[in-house]
Design a protein around this motif. Structure first.
Motif, short mmCIF file in Angstrom:
data_model
loop_
_atom_site.label_atom_id
_atom_site.label_comp_id
_atom_site.label_asym_id
_atom_site.label_seq_id
_atom_site.Cartn_x
_atom_site.Cartn_y
_atom_site.Cartn_z
N ALA A 197 -28.08 6.21 -28.01
CA ALA A 197 -28.64 4.75 -28.01
C ALA A 197 -28.67 4.31 -29.51
O ALA A 197 -28.37 2.86 -29.51
CB ALA A 197 -29.97 4.86 -27.59
N GLY B 268 -26.52 0.87 -30.18
CA GLY B 268 -27.02 -0.33 -30.71
C GLY B 268 -26.50 -0.71 -32.03
O GLY B 268 -26.24 -2.09 -32.20
N PRO C 20 -29.77 -7.03 -27.92
CA PRO C 20 -29.93 -6.01 -27.34
C PRO C 20 -29.55 -4.61 -28.35
O PRO C 20 -30.00 -3.53 -28.05
CB PRO C 20 -28.79 -5.71 -26.39
CG PRO C 20 -28.86 -7.46 -26.07
CD PRO C 20 -29.09 -7.94 -27.26
N LEU D 79 -31.75 -1.36 -28.77
CA LEU D 79 -31.20 0.02 -28.50
C LEU D 79 -31.41 1.06 -29.85
O LEU D 79 -31.80 2.29 -29.63
CB LEU D 79 -29.69 0.01 -28.26
CG LEU D 79 -29.37 -0.32 -26.61
CD1 LEU D 79 -27.76 -0.30 -26.84
CD2 LEU D 79 -29.93 0.65 -25.81
N ALA E 25 -35.08 1.90 -29.62
CA ALA E 25 -35.26 2.86 -28.58
C ALA E 25 -34.56 4.25 -29.13
O ALA E 25 -35.21 5.28 -28.84
CB ALA E 25 -34.52 2.65 -27.36
N GLY E 26 -33.50 4.30 -29.77
CA GLY E 26 -32.88 5.46 -30.04
C GLY E 26 -33.74 6.24 -31.28
O GLY E 26 -33.84 7.41 -31.10
#
Length: 132
Positions: free
Chosen positions: A14, A18, A48, A52, A55-56
């Motif tokens: 992720a 990203g 986005p 990402l 989130a990663g």
């Protein structure tokens, strides 16, 4: 504690995805002179991509906290999870609806704990005073 490989690799993938999106967004924005032509690149790539990356990072951070399936917990954790094993009659707190063993952590040390007697009470889910 071992890390979860799935979370670790998902987090790394992720974050890498990203980073690629952020680079593509930057490249698209750099070729446009007017701000109104840069907005699509911000909306479709850069924002986005940043999400990402975050989130990663969260997944990689969580990978160290999740035990791998099939590994045994430490011996100290097993000792703490054993239910109390008092053989004395069950007790309850005034107005309570559960019966507890006297050494149950929910009633241990409480001065107002009284014998349960013949009252119709449910078993405590922590100490399980009656065999099932």
């Amino acid at each position: 504690m071992p890390t979860s490989r799935v979370l670790l690799w998902a987090g790394l993938a992720a974050a890498a995805g990203g980073a690629v999106l952020c680079v593509l967004g930057w490249y698209g924005i750099s070729g446009e002179r007017f701000a109104e032509r840069q907005l699509p690149f911000l909306a479709s790539c850069t924002v986005p991509g940043a999400a990402l990356i975050v989130a990663g990072a969260v997944l990689v951070g969580a990978a160290g906290r999740v035990p791998v399936r099939g590994t045994a917990p430490p011996a100290e954790a097993l000792e703490d999870t054993a239910p109390p094993s008092s053989e004395e009659p069950p007790v309850r707190v005034p107005g309570g609806t559960l019966a507890h063993r006297p050494d149950c952590p929910l009633v241990a040390g409480r001065a107002d704990a009284e014998p349960a007697g013949d009252a119709e009470l449910g078993p405590c889910p922590v100490c399980e005073p009656w065999p099932r």
